[in-house]
Write a protein that holds these residues in place. Structure first.
Motif, PDB file in Angstrom:
ATOM      1  N   LYS B  80      48.080 -14.649  -3.198  1.00  0.00           N
ATOM      2  CA  LYS B  80      47.089 -13.686  -3.703  1.00  0.00           C
ATOM      3  C   LYS B  80      47.577 -13.079  -5.019  1.00  0.00           C
ATOM      4  O   LYS B  80      48.746 -12.700  -5.130  1.00  0.00           O
ATOM      5  CB  LYS B  80      46.862 -12.596  -2.659  1.00  0.00           C
ATOM      6  CG  LYS B  80      45.724 -11.630  -2.988  1.00  0.00           C
ATOM      7  CD  LYS B  80      45.484 -10.638  -1.851  1.00  0.00           C
ATOM      8  CE  LYS B  80      44.307  -9.730  -2.117  1.00  0.00           C
ATOM      9  NZ  LYS B  80      44.079  -8.752  -1.020  1.00  0.00           N
ATOM     10  N   ASP B  81      46.673 -12.976  -5.973  1.00  0.00           N
ATOM     11  CA  ASP B  81      47.062 -12.540  -7.319  1.00  0.00           C
ATOM     12  C   ASP B  81      47.287 -11.033  -7.437  1.00  0.00           C
ATOM     13  O   ASP B  81      47.016 -10.419  -8.457  1.00  0.00           O
ATOM     14  CB  ASP B  81      46.017 -12.994  -8.347  1.00  0.00           C
ATOM     15  CG  ASP B  81      46.601 -13.025  -9.764  1.00  0.00           C
ATOM     16  OD1 ASP B  81      47.831 -13.145  -9.877  1.00  0.00           O
ATOM     17  OD2 ASP B  81      45.840 -12.907 -10.735  1.00  0.00           O
ATOM     18  N   LYS B 122      47.728 -18.754  -7.996  1.00  0.00           N
ATOM     19  CA  LYS B 122      47.382 -17.390  -7.615  1.00  0.00           C
ATOM     20  C   LYS B 122      45.903 -17.377  -7.224  1.00  0.00           C
ATOM     21  O   LYS B 122      45.065 -17.978  -7.914  1.00  0.00           O
ATOM     22  CB  LYS B 122      47.622 -16.425  -8.789  1.00  0.00           C
ATOM     23  CG  LYS B 122      49.009 -16.508  -9.422  1.00  0.00           C
ATOM     24  CD  LYS B 122      50.147 -15.954  -8.576  1.00  0.00           C
ATOM     25  CE  LYS B 122      50.174 -14.463  -8.364  1.00  0.00           C
ATOM     26  NZ  LYS B 122      50.803 -13.687  -9.448  1.00  0.00           N
ATOM     27  N   THR B 123      45.603 -16.689  -6.128  1.00  0.00           N
ATOM     28  CA  THR B 123      44.235 -16.767  -5.603  1.00  0.00           C
ATOM     29  C   THR B 123      43.365 -15.570  -5.976  1.00  0.00           C
ATOM     30  O   THR B 123      43.844 -14.458  -6.213  1.00  0.00           O
ATOM     31  CB  THR B 123      44.231 -16.919  -4.072  1.00  0.00           C
ATOM     32  OG1 THR B 123      44.915 -15.812  -3.489  1.00  0.00           O
ATOM     33  CG2 THR B 123      44.882 -18.221  -3.652  1.00  0.00           C
ATOM     34  N   MET B 125      40.443 -12.611  -5.686  1.00  0.00           N
ATOM     35  CA  MET B 125      40.358 -11.445  -4.801  1.00  0.00           C
ATOM     36  C   MET B 125      39.385 -10.438  -5.402  1.00  0.00           C
ATOM     37  O   MET B 125      39.046 -10.522  -6.574  1.00  0.00           O
ATOM     38  CB  MET B 125      41.744 -10.799  -4.694  1.00  0.00           C
ATOM     39  CG  MET B 125      42.349 -10.472  -6.077  1.00  0.00           C
ATOM     40  SD  MET B 125      44.023  -9.806  -6.003  1.00  0.00           S
ATOM     41  CE  MET B 125      43.647  -8.108  -5.547  1.00  0.00           C
ATOM     42  N   ALA B 129      41.893  -5.344  -4.861  1.00  0.00           N
ATOM     43  CA  ALA B 129      41.732  -5.480  -3.403  1.00  0.00           C
ATOM     44  C   ALA B 129      40.642  -4.565  -2.845  1.00  0.00           C
ATOM     45  O   ALA B 129      40.602  -4.289  -1.650  1.00  0.00           O
ATOM     46  CB  ALA B 129      43.057  -5.262  -2.668  1.00  0.00           C
ATOM     47  N   THR B 134      35.038 -10.757  -2.363  1.00  0.00           N
ATOM     48  CA  THR B 134      35.515 -11.284  -3.665  1.00  0.00           C
ATOM     49  C   THR B 134      34.477 -11.175  -4.782  1.00  0.00           C
ATOM     50  O   THR B 134      34.729 -11.625  -5.895  1.00  0.00           O
ATOM     51  CB  THR B 134      36.030 -12.758  -3.648  1.00  0.00           C
ATOM     52  OG1 THR B 134      34.934 -13.654  -3.515  1.00  0.00           O
ATOM     53  CG2 THR B 134      37.054 -13.008  -2.565  1.00  0.00           C
ATOM     54  N   SER B 156      41.100 -10.592   0.328  1.00  0.00           N
ATOM     55  CA  SER B 156      41.917 -11.809   0.123  1.00  0.00           C
ATOM     56  C   SER B 156      41.061 -13.066   0.271  1.00  0.00           C
ATOM     57  O   SER B 156      41.473 -14.033   0.921  1.00  0.00           O
ATOM     58  CB  SER B 156      43.073 -11.855   1.122  1.00  0.00           C
ATOM     59  OG  SER B 156      43.747 -10.628   1.191  1.00  0.00           O
ATOM     60  N   SER B 159      42.558 -16.556  -0.914  1.00  0.00           N
ATOM     61  CA  SER B 159      43.603 -17.079  -0.027  1.00  0.00           C
ATOM     62  C   SER B 159      42.975 -17.675   1.235  1.00  0.00           C
ATOM     63  O   SER B 159      43.412 -18.717   1.725  1.00  0.00           O
ATOM     64  CB  SER B 159      44.592 -15.968   0.356  1.00  0.00           C
ATOM     65  OG  SER B 159      45.419 -15.643  -0.740  1.00  0.00           O
ATOM     66  N   GLY B 173      48.059 -13.028   1.935  1.00  0.00           N
ATOM     67  CA  GLY B 173      47.044 -12.055   1.579  1.00  0.00           C
ATOM     68  C   GLY B 173      47.601 -10.654   1.736  1.00  0.00           C
ATOM     69  O   GLY B 173      48.761 -10.475   2.123  1.00  0.00           O
TER      70      GLY B 173
END
Lengths: 95, 497
Positions: B80-81, B122-123, B125, B129, B134, B156, B159, B173
């Motif tokens: 997760k970014d 990197k995923t 989000m 958060a 998303t 997350s 992810s 996440g």
């Protein structure tokens, strides 16, 4: 509890946020709807209940007072939007 | 044979250890899968091919030298970014951090690398958060692999969609109010939020510091336990991280659950303003019946203050966020708006241009809740109610080993369905938020579907009881057989690749 437009503008100033007319109108409605939802909390009998700030059974975490390496100035300044020598440069603060 | 990208970490480890595959081959398969499907799913906001191949070759060199490898050596990870990575852009999917390059790794990243895990990218989000879909990402939403017109959940979401679409073998996440568990449920995978204080938050970009916790999103329960073993444990750089060593999370996997006491809190099935969808409730009740057939003793119970969780959360989390996000002022790092002649204008313009609408909304809420004259009515009151919620759980765990509920009241909703109605979006977290209030661990495991979309079973345990929680989740998973393979065979996964 209703938030007026002026109060929203004041909170925006405290938050260092600039809201457009459109955002101001949208946020006034949405924040008031959320605050109405919060009113449910008045039904909870909290009397002299202690507040929970976090749930780990620890206080005052200490470490040895030893010197440790830190970031080199160039690493610490690598993300600076503007830099002057080894310092972060910002617009003039005092007139 | 199953495609390599579709393997669990423990299955891939067996092949690597026997030298039937190399780490490079495994990584090739994952990147080929990403190239084939990520245009449609958009799990990733950044890929790290060069570093990943260097790390894979290092694992292969060790294998060639005859060294034994650990359970996560060479396993491709979706990260997760929100976790800092040395020299690699870390954005929190916000314009304000679009070009931020951290000079250090988060503790979790450090530990995963030490375990031989290979971050592939990197995923995506929700920005900082904050969100459940998303859709608040500054870089566009991710899509649910089961139905691309639906959200993957959030925050997350990238992810979870990466796991659902097999774009990595394991994922990380973070969970402040359900951000690991709800997307895991929506994407038909496993997501574990550990006990607050179990995993170091050093290098995690803060949202609400008393609630944030990092955890695994994986394809099965054993992988979640293996990732926990790599990331959990003391870290002097996070003063809320428990100093005692973490237990082996795989220790109880496979043990019989006969006699295990399972509580079913009625407030997590029905609350004013929220209806659990009939298809979701049916899947969860069937899962509970299966636990009973496995020997668990099931009984209904009550968490009388759970109904206050949502308003409590939406005071505490924004209050902490408004304070944490004060650091984004354009001075030391991140975006700075050009052209301002004085510092206040610079900060205000920077934040105006750098933050999205939901982040602004929560900063406003939090600033108001903490402002002079309202602190007692909002923040203090919420912190006291939080104690009542925590006590409800502590009391329940005097009787029960685990509690069980749906992870979310519905299956994944269509993109765009809730973006204009924050309260409807917030209500989606009604089953997961009480857990963060209490700080206990909880896991979502797939428990079937509602008209072709995955449903999550939410299991909760007392503080520090991750091994027992994973034991019950694993027993359920093994007996239910809701594996991704079974689902693929039923022809429900829509993404070819």
């Amino acid at each position: 509890m209703r938030l007026s437009r002026d109060e929203i503008a004041h909170v925006a100033l405290l938050s260092r946020l600039k809201l457009t007319e459109e955002e101001m109108a949208q946020f006034t409605g949405q924040l008031n709807a959320i605050l109405d939802h919060f009113a449910a909390l008045t039904e909870a009998d909290t009397g002299d209940i202690d507040a929970t700030t976090h749930v780990v059974p620890m206080t005052n975490v200490m470490r040895a007072d030893v010197q440790r390496p830190s970031f080199a100035p160039d690493d610490a300044l690598a993300n600076a939007p503007e830099r002057a020598g080894d310092q972060f440069k910002v617009p003039r603060v005092v007139e | 044979m199953t495609h390599l990208y579709a393997l669990t970490a423990h299955a891939a480890h067996a092949l690597l250890a026997r030298k039937e595959i190399s780490a490079r081959e495994l990584l090739d398969a994952v990147y080929a899968r990403i190239d084939a499907v990520d245009g449609a799913v958009h799990s990733y906001v950044l890929l790290m091919r060069e570093a990943a191949y260097a790390a894979a070759d290092a694992v292969d060199a060790r294998l060639a030298a005859g060294e034994a490898i650990g359970p996560l050596d060479g396993i491709p990870l979706a990260l997760k970014d929100i976790l800092c990575t040395t020299g690699v852009r870390t954005t929190c999917c916000s314009r304000i951090l679009e070009n931020f390059i951290p000079p250090y790794d988060a503790a979790v990243v450090e530990r995963l690398r030490a375990a031989g895990v290979i971050p592939v990218g990197k995923t995506n989000m929700d920005e900082f958060a904050m969100g459940s879909s998303t859709e608040n990402s500054a870089f566009g939403p991710s899509h649910n692999p089961w139905d691309l017109a639906r959200v993957p959940g959030g925050s997350s979401g990238g992810s979870a969609s990466a796991m659902g679409a097999d774009e990595a073998l394991i994922a990380i996440g973070t969970d402040t109010g359900g951000s690991i568990r709800q997307p895991a449920a929506y994407c038909g995978v496993v997501g574990l939020k550990p006990t607050y204080g179990r995993v170091s938050r050093y290098g995690l970009i803060a949202f609400a510091s008393s609630l944030d916790q990092i955890g695994p999103i994986t394809k099965d329960v054993r992988d979640a336990a293996l990732v926990m073993n790599a990331i959990a444990g003391p870290d002097p750089r996070d003063s809320t991280c428990l100093p005692e060593p973490a237990p082996d999370c795989t220790a109880l996997l496979g043990r019989d659950i006969t006699g295990m006491r399972v509580g079913v809190p009625r407030e997590l099935f029905s609350q004013e303003g929220v209806t659990v969808a009939p298809g979701v409730e049916a899947a969860v009740r069937a899962a509970i019946a299966l636990l009973e057939r496995l020997g668990a003793v099931v009984e209904e119970c009550s968490l009388p203050h759970a109904r206050f969780s949502l308003p409590t959360y939406y005071i505490i989390a924004p209050a902490e966020a408004s304070s944490n996000l004060a650091r984004y002022d354009g001075v030391e790092f991140g975006y700075r708006a050009p052209g301002a002649r004085d510092t206040v204008t610079m900060m205000t313009d920077t934040r105006d241009q750098g933050f999205g609408a939901e982040v602004k909304r929560r900063i406003m809420l939090g600033t108001y809740a903490l402002s002079s004259g309202f602190y007692d009515a909002f923040y203090l009151k919420a912190s006291q109610v939080r104690t009542l919620i925590r006590r409800d759980f502590e009391q329940a765990f005097e009787t029960f080993d685990v509690l069980v509920s749906p992870t979310a009241p519905t299956v994944a909703f269509p993109l765009g369905a809730k973006v204009d109605d924050p309260i409807q979006m917030y209500l989606n977290d009604i089953c997961t938020i009480p857990i963060n209030m209490a700080g206990i661990p909880a896991i979502s495991v797939p428990c079937g579907d509602d008209r072709g979309l995955p449903v999550g079973l939410h299991l909760m345990a007392a503080h520090w009881q991750e091994p027992k929680l994973l034991q019950v989740a694993h027993a359920y998973e093994q007996a239910a057989g809701w594996t991704r393979k079974a689902v693929e065979e039923a022809g429900r996964v829509t993404i070819a690749g």
